[in-house]
Design a protein around this motif. Structure first.
Motif, PDB file in Angstrom:
ATOM      1  N   ILE A 159       0.849  -1.189   0.000  1.00 26.67           N
ATOM      2  CA  ILE A 159       0.000   0.000   0.000  1.00 26.67           C
ATOM      3  C   ILE A 159       0.887   1.242   0.000  1.00 26.67           C
ATOM      4  O   ILE A 159       1.854   1.329   0.776  1.00 26.67           O
ATOM      5  CB  ILE A 159      -0.929   0.013   1.229  1.00 26.67           C
ATOM      6  CG1 ILE A 159      -1.824  -1.232   1.219  1.00 26.67           C
ATOM      7  CG2 ILE A 159      -1.770   1.281   1.262  1.00 26.67           C
ATOM      8  CD1 ILE A 159      -2.597  -1.425   2.507  1.00 26.67           C
ATOM      9  N   GLU A 160       0.555   2.196  -0.844  1.00 25.45           N
ATOM     10  CA  GLU A 160       1.383   3.395  -0.973  1.00 25.45           C
ATOM     11  C   GLU A 160       1.275   4.289   0.261  1.00 25.45           C
ATOM     12  O   GLU A 160       0.190   4.553   0.775  1.00 25.45           O
ATOM     13  CB  GLU A 160       0.954   4.182  -2.205  1.00 25.45           C
ATOM     14  CG  GLU A 160       1.840   5.379  -2.515  1.00 25.45           C
ATOM     15  CD  GLU A 160       1.433   6.076  -3.795  1.00 25.45           C
ATOM     16  OE1 GLU A 160       2.117   5.891  -4.809  1.00 25.45           O
ATOM     17  OE2 GLU A 160       0.425   6.814  -3.774  1.00 25.45           O
ATOM     18  N   HIS A 161       2.436   4.730   0.760  1.00 30.08           N
ATOM     19  CA  HIS A 161       2.528   5.695   1.855  1.00 30.08           C
ATOM     20  C   HIS A 161       3.340   6.885   1.334  1.00 30.08           C
ATOM     21  O   HIS A 161       4.353   6.700   0.663  1.00 30.08           O
ATOM     22  CB  HIS A 161       3.229   5.080   3.065  1.00 30.08           C
ATOM     23  CG  HIS A 161       2.504   3.905   3.652  1.00 30.08           C
ATOM     24  ND1 HIS A 161       2.402   2.692   3.015  1.00 30.08           N
ATOM     25  CD2 HIS A 161       1.848   3.764   4.834  1.00 30.08           C
ATOM     26  CE1 HIS A 161       1.721   1.841   3.773  1.00 30.08           C
ATOM     27  NE2 HIS A 161       1.376   2.471   4.881  1.00 30.08           N
ATOM     28  N   ILE A 162       2.905   8.105   1.666  1.00 36.08           N
ATOM     29  CA  ILE A 162       3.493   9.305   1.073  1.00 36.08           C
ATOM     30  C   ILE A 162       4.070  10.220   2.147  1.00 36.08           C
ATOM     31  O   ILE A 162       3.436  10.469   3.179  1.00 36.08           O
ATOM     32  CB  ILE A 162       2.443  10.084   0.240  1.00 36.08           C
ATOM     33  CG1 ILE A 162       1.896   9.208  -0.893  1.00 36.08           C
ATOM     34  CG2 ILE A 162       3.046  11.344  -0.345  1.00 36.08           C
ATOM     35  CD1 ILE A 162       0.819   9.877  -1.706  1.00 36.08           C
ATOM     36  N   ILE A 163       5.274  10.708   1.896  1.00 33.96           N
ATOM     37  CA  ILE A 163       5.905  11.734   2.727  1.00 33.96           C
ATOM     38  C   ILE A 163       6.307  12.885   1.819  1.00 33.96           C
ATOM     39  O   ILE A 163       6.960  12.677   0.795  1.00 33.96           O
ATOM     40  CB  ILE A 163       7.165  11.200   3.430  1.00 33.96           C
ATOM     41  CG1 ILE A 163       6.818  10.083   4.407  1.00 33.96           C
ATOM     42  CG2 ILE A 163       7.888  12.320   4.171  1.00 33.96           C
ATOM     43  CD1 ILE A 163       8.034   9.458   5.050  1.00 33.96           C
ATOM     44  N   THR A 164       5.899  14.110   2.166  1.00 28.68           N
ATOM     45  CA  THR A 164       6.331  15.303   1.430  1.00 28.68           C
ATOM     46  C   THR A 164       7.080  16.222   2.382  1.00 28.68           C
ATOM     47  O   THR A 164       6.562  16.595   3.436  1.00 28.68           O
ATOM     48  CB  THR A 164       5.135  16.055   0.814  1.00 28.68           C
ATOM     49  OG1 THR A 164       4.499  15.225  -0.150  1.00 28.68           O
ATOM     50  CG2 THR A 164       5.612  17.327   0.122  1.00 28.68           C
ATOM     51  N   THR A 165       8.287  16.581   2.023  1.00 29.14           N
ATOM     52  CA  THR A 165       9.079  17.518   2.805  1.00 29.14           C
ATOM     53  C   THR A 165       9.652  18.553   1.846  1.00 29.14           C
ATOM     54  O   THR A 165       9.380  18.521   0.650  1.00 29.14           O
ATOM     55  CB  THR A 165      10.199  16.787   3.572  1.00 29.14           C
ATOM     56  OG1 THR A 165      10.919  17.741   4.370  1.00 29.14           O
ATOM     57  CG2 THR A 165      11.157  16.096   2.615  1.00 29.14           C
ATOM     58  N   TYR A 166      10.400  19.499   2.359  1.00 28.10           N
ATOM     59  CA  TYR A 166      11.037  20.474   1.473  1.00 28.10           C
ATOM     60  C   TYR A 166      12.390  20.865   2.042  1.00 28.10           C
ATOM     61  O   TYR A 166      12.675  20.656   3.218  1.00 28.10           O
ATOM     62  CB  TYR A 166      10.143  21.701   1.256  1.00 28.10           C
ATOM     63  CG  TYR A 166       9.887  22.535   2.482  1.00 28.10           C
ATOM     64  CD1 TYR A 166      10.715  23.602   2.804  1.00 28.10           C
ATOM     65  CD2 TYR A 166       8.791  22.266   3.308  1.00 28.10           C
ATOM     66  CE1 TYR A 166      10.473  24.378   3.918  1.00 28.10           C
ATOM     67  CE2 TYR A 166       8.542  23.031   4.428  1.00 28.10           C
ATOM     68  CZ  TYR A 166       9.384  24.082   4.735  1.00 28.10           C
ATOM     69  OH  TYR A 166       9.147  24.845   5.850  1.00 28.10           O
ATOM     70  N   VAL A 167      13.204  21.409   1.188  1.00 33.02           N
ATOM     71  CA  VAL A 167      14.563  21.777   1.567  1.00 33.02           C
ATOM     72  C   VAL A 167      14.817  23.227   1.183  1.00 33.02           C
ATOM     73  O   VAL A 167      14.296  23.711   0.184  1.00 33.02           O
ATOM     74  CB  VAL A 167      15.597  20.842   0.890  1.00 33.02           C
ATOM     75  CG1 VAL A 167      15.547  20.989  -0.614  1.00 33.02           C
ATOM     76  CG2 VAL A 167      17.000  21.114   1.392  1.00 33.02           C
TER      77      VAL A 167
END
Length: 364
Positions: A159-167
């Motif tokens: 099952i797809e799990h998503i993490i969004t971060t930024y730099v």
């Protein structure tokens, strides 16, 4: 330090970046978590290792993208689509270097961890739990009644799990961002989420109405009842000795009974109070507590529950993880010159083992 063959192939034989990150991760886990994730170099400080990871990371990015980074082309370098491709691929490989080791080190007695390609599903073979019936013969039969055990199968689809971060790209340009710690934050986030799903799968399987009640014990803690439950698990798992598992708080209950002459001797020069490592011949294994991330600061594991598992026969929980898809935006699209980074990691945890598991719910 062992690196998986697929990572070696991806790195074209030069695994410096991945070895450096694994060493940093294991060192950090030992110092901050007190947990053994694997071997690491004790003679080098974490700050030195962080710098080493950064140097190796950019060297690997240059190799994979085919673009060399210089002071003159730094802005063009980070805007190059091949550099973006290389960045995502390297981060995915770094996650895959340490994540399987974490799961195996933390949940070794009861989790079977497997990796697959993106979009793959796994058809798991579940061995039968019972043995053959042995009949008494009368010296006159050619055969007894015929028997055959059939394995089952369970299909697991990650099952797809998503993490969004930024730099902050300005800090990247200046060389001030700690890349090792940034990647490790992604790893830890996935590790904790996977922790909770593993325990949820284990609890859901044991709570199923069809699971035998003989392997469930509820009530005030009684050392004799725990040993009897462990004996039953061992007897019905082809005599494989099980492990008693639980959080440190749950294992506080697992102490020798004073009425039976049990005593605890504490070294006065180095006093330590801990759970016992062996309870009447059955090994004891601590499961690390994890946060649920909920508003009430809940915990992932029940401190009043003990699990009895014979992992040598069949591990009750299977974890399947696939490779990741990643994407980002162009950093000039954001007003603060930050760049988004999204990782899609697919995994699933299922209670499908071919062995009996015991559970002791301590109510008092």
């Amino acid at each position: 330090m062992a690196i998986a063959n697929e990572i070696v192939m991806f790195a074209n034989g030069n695994t410096d970046c991945y070895v450096a990150f694994a060493d940093y991760h294991n060192h950090k886990a030992a110092e901050e978590w007190g947990q053994n994730m694997g071997s690491y170099d004790h003679s080098v400080s974490l700050s030195e290792k962080s710098a080493k990871v950064r140097t190796a990371y950019f060297a690997e990015m240059e190799r994979l993208s085919g673009v060399q980074l210089t002071e003159e082309n730094r802005d063009h370098f980070f805007a190059n689509p091949m550099v973006k491709y290389a960045n995502f691929a390297i981060i995915n490989a770094l996650v895959n270097v340490v994540l399987p080791g974490y799961v195996r080190a933390t949940f070794a007695p009861f989790v079977d961890f497997q990796t697959v390609g993106y979009g793959d599903v796994v058809n798991m073979k579940v061995p039968p739990k019972t043995l053959y019936t042995v009949s008494r013969g009368a010296r006159g039969e050619r055969t007894s009644f015929r028997q055959k055990k059939y394995a089952g199968n369970v299909v697991i689809s990650p099952i797809e799990h998503i993490i969004t971060t930024y730099v902050d790209m300005a800090r990247v340009y200046a060389g001030k961002d700690d890349l090792a710690e940034a990647v490790r934050a992604i790893v830890i986030s996935i590790e904790i989420d996977m922790n909770n799903e593993i325990i949820s799968a284990l609890n859901a399987g044991l709570a199923n109405g069809t699971y035998p009640a003989a392997f469930k014990e509820t009530g005030a803690f009684d050392g004799k009842k725990l040993v009897q439950l462990a004996q039953r698990v061992q007897a019905y798992n082809m005599m494989a000795k099980p492990v008693i598992m639980g959080t440190a708080a749950a294992l506080m209950n697992v102490l020798p009974d004073a009425s039976l002459g049990g005593r605890i001797v504490i070294d006065g020069s180095n006093p330590v109070i801990s759970y016992v490592k062996d309870f009447y011949g059955f090994p004891v294994y601590e499961l690390p507590q994890t946060p649920t991330g909920s508003a009430d600061f809940g915990m992932g594991l029940d401190d009043d529950k003990l699990y009895i598992v014979s992992g040598a026969v069949s591990k009750p929980v299977t974890v399947v993880m696939s490779t990741a898809l990643t994407n980002s935006n162009q950093f000039y699209e954001n007003a603060d010159l930050s760049q988004n980074f999204t990782m899609r990691k697919s995994y699933a945890c299922e209670f499908i083992g071919g062995a009996f598991v015991g559970v002791y719910d301590i109510t008092e």
